[in-house]
Design a protein around this motif. Structure first.
Motif, PDB file in Angstrom:
ATOM      1  N   ASP A   1      31.806 -35.889  26.964  1.00  0.00           N
ATOM      2  CA  ASP A   1      32.099 -37.148  26.274  1.00  0.00           C
ATOM      3  C   ASP A   1      33.599 -37.396  26.448  1.00  0.00           C
ATOM      4  O   ASP A   1      34.415 -36.809  25.741  1.00  0.00           O
ATOM      5  N   ARG A   2      33.952 -38.251  27.385  1.00  0.00           N
ATOM      6  CA  ARG A   2      35.364 -38.506  27.714  1.00  0.00           C
ATOM      7  C   ARG A   2      36.101 -39.255  26.604  1.00  0.00           C
ATOM      8  O   ARG A   2      37.318 -39.318  26.616  1.00  0.00           O
ATOM      9  N   SER A   3      35.369 -39.810  25.645  1.00  0.00           N
ATOM     10  CA  SER A   3      36.040 -40.521  24.550  1.00  0.00           C
ATOM     11  C   SER A   3      36.597 -39.556  23.500  1.00  0.00           C
ATOM     12  O   SER A   3      37.402 -39.958  22.667  1.00  0.00           O
ATOM     13  N   LEU A   4      36.170 -38.297  23.536  1.00  0.00           N
ATOM     14  CA  LEU A   4      36.645 -37.319  22.551  1.00  0.00           C
ATOM     15  C   LEU A   4      38.093 -36.929  22.812  1.00  0.00           C
ATOM     16  O   LEU A   4      38.472 -36.632  23.944  1.00  0.00           O
ATOM     17  N   THR A   5      38.870 -36.934  21.742  1.00  0.00           N
ATOM     18  CA  THR A   5      40.238 -36.413  21.769  1.00  0.00           C
ATOM     19  C   THR A   5      40.386 -35.546  20.526  1.00  0.00           C
ATOM     20  O   THR A   5      39.588 -35.669  19.587  1.00  0.00           O
TER      21      THR A   5
ATOM     22  N   VAL B   1      38.253 -36.224  16.933  1.00  0.00           N
ATOM     23  CA  VAL B   1      37.425 -35.196  16.296  1.00  0.00           C
ATOM     24  C   VAL B   1      37.887 -34.950  14.862  1.00  0.00           C
ATOM     25  O   VAL B   1      37.066 -34.805  13.958  1.00  0.00           O
ATOM     26  N   ILE B   2      39.191 -34.929  14.643  1.00  0.00           N
ATOM     27  CA  ILE B   2      39.722 -34.755  13.282  1.00  0.00           C
ATOM     28  C   ILE B   2      39.280 -35.921  12.394  1.00  0.00           C
ATOM     29  O   ILE B   2      38.898 -35.733  11.247  1.00  0.00           O
ATOM     30  N   ALA B   3      39.287 -37.132  12.957  1.00  0.00           N
ATOM     31  CA  ALA B   3      38.913 -38.324  12.184  1.00  0.00           C
ATOM     32  C   ALA B   3      37.422 -38.349  11.851  1.00  0.00           C
ATOM     33  O   ALA B   3      37.041 -38.831  10.772  1.00  0.00           O
TER      34      ALA B   3
ATOM     35  N   GLU C   1      32.030 -34.690  11.769  1.00  0.00           N
ATOM     36  CA  GLU C   1      30.567 -34.578  11.745  1.00  0.00           C
ATOM     37  C   GLU C   1      29.933 -35.241  12.966  1.00  0.00           C
ATOM     38  O   GLU C   1      28.974 -34.729  13.529  1.00  0.00           O
ATOM     39  N   ILE C   2      30.464 -36.391  13.352  1.00  0.00           N
ATOM     40  CA  ILE C   2      29.932 -37.120  14.505  1.00  0.00           C
ATOM     41  C   ILE C   2      30.234 -36.367  15.803  1.00  0.00           C
ATOM     42  O   ILE C   2      29.456 -36.392  16.744  1.00  0.00           O
ATOM     43  N   SER C   3      31.359 -35.656  15.850  1.00  0.00           N
ATOM     44  CA  SER C   3      31.807 -34.978  17.063  1.00  0.00           C
ATOM     45  C   SER C   3      31.162 -33.618  17.274  1.00  0.00           C
ATOM     46  O   SER C   3      31.094 -33.137  18.406  1.00  0.00           O
ATOM     47  N   ARG C   4      30.683 -32.993  16.212  1.00  0.00           N
ATOM     48  CA  ARG C   4      30.155 -31.628  16.290  1.00  0.00           C
ATOM     49  C   ARG C   4      29.017 -31.533  17.315  1.00  0.00           C
ATOM     50  O   ARG C   4      28.107 -32.346  17.326  1.00  0.00           O
ATOM     51  N   GLY C   5      29.135 -30.543  18.218  1.00  0.00           N
ATOM     52  CA  GLY C   5      28.115 -30.315  19.239  1.00  0.00           C
ATOM     53  C   GLY C   5      28.333 -31.078  20.525  1.00  0.00           C
ATOM     54  O   GLY C   5      27.698 -30.775  21.535  1.00  0.00           O
ATOM     55  N   LYS C   6      29.225 -32.060  20.519  1.00  0.00           N
ATOM     56  CA  LYS C   6      29.498 -32.823  21.738  1.00  0.00           C
ATOM     57  C   LYS C   6      30.329 -31.973  22.705  1.00  0.00           C
ATOM     58  O   LYS C   6      31.072 -31.089  22.299  1.00  0.00           O
TER      59      LYS C   6
ATOM     60  N   PRO D   1      40.842 -29.295  15.553  1.00  0.00           N
ATOM     61  CA  PRO D   1      39.475 -29.250  16.072  1.00  0.00           C
ATOM     62  C   PRO D   1      39.304 -27.933  16.831  1.00  0.00           C
ATOM     63  O   PRO D   1      40.238 -27.463  17.468  1.00  0.00           O
ATOM     64  N   VAL D   2      38.118 -27.349  16.738  1.00  0.00           N
ATOM     65  CA  VAL D   2      37.826 -26.095  17.428  1.00  0.00           C
ATOM     66  C   VAL D   2      36.784 -26.364  18.497  1.00  0.00           C
ATOM     67  O   VAL D   2      35.768 -27.017  18.237  1.00  0.00           O
ATOM     68  N   ILE D   3      37.048 -25.882  19.699  1.00  0.00           N
ATOM     69  CA  ILE D   3      36.116 -26.037  20.806  1.00  0.00           C
ATOM     70  C   ILE D   3      35.679 -24.646  21.260  1.00  0.00           C
ATOM     71  O   ILE D   3      36.504 -23.773  21.505  1.00  0.00           O
TER      72      ILE D   3
END
Length: 162
Positions: free
Chosen positions: A30-34, A38-40, A43-48, A132-134
């Protein structure tokens, strides 16, 4: 004798010119993730799946994992961090097992492919910070030779005249 040395040098130079960037499977990224997005919206970002890179700030070996704190930068077409750009924030890479801190030392550049797992509270100096943790599935540590701004390119071309 001199011809053999010249031929060897030429072949070595051509092989260096063939060196390529790391091969990341970006089909799910997901290239939109920064880090900031993710901080903002954690919940929506988790797993992406994210593909991020930057400069290592710190490496910590824990009982079963290694955590690497990174200052994120945009990536170029080879997925290498663009250090001349504005930083995108900080994030933490979590890698299973042990990574040698002298290899993953402060100031080195890396790129990571992995899934966003959570956010983690910490501090930058005296200021509270949310990281954010990856969870890493693939890490590429850029060689220090890659860190220089000099590059030599060799190429062969074929022209067709009609």
């Amino acid at each position: 004798m001199m011809t053999d040395k010249l031929l060897s040098l030429t072949l070595f130079s051509l092989l260096l010119g063939c060196a390529s960037a790391p091969d990341f499977d970006t089909s799910q990224v997901d290239r939109s993730l920064t880090p900031q997005s993710v901080i903002a919206e954690p919940e929506i970002s988790r797993g992406k799946i994210a593909l991020w890179g930057g400069t290592i700030l710190d490496t910590r070996n824990l009982k079963e994992t290694t955590q690497i704190e990174v200052l994120a930068y945009p990536l170029n077409s080879s997925e290498r961090p663009l250090l001349d750009s504005k930083p995108l924030g900080r994030f933490i890479i979590q890698q299973q097992g042990y990574l040698e801190p002298t290899n993953y030392a402060q100031g080195r550049q890396l790129t990571v492919l992995g899934s966003v797992s959570e956010t983690q509270s910490g501090k930058v100096g005296e200021t509270s910070y949310t990281y954010p943790v990856i969870n890493a599935t693939q890490l590429h540590l850029w060689s220090q030779a890659d860190d220089s701004n000099t590059s030599i390119h060799f190429g062969l071309g074929i022209g067709v005249v009609r």
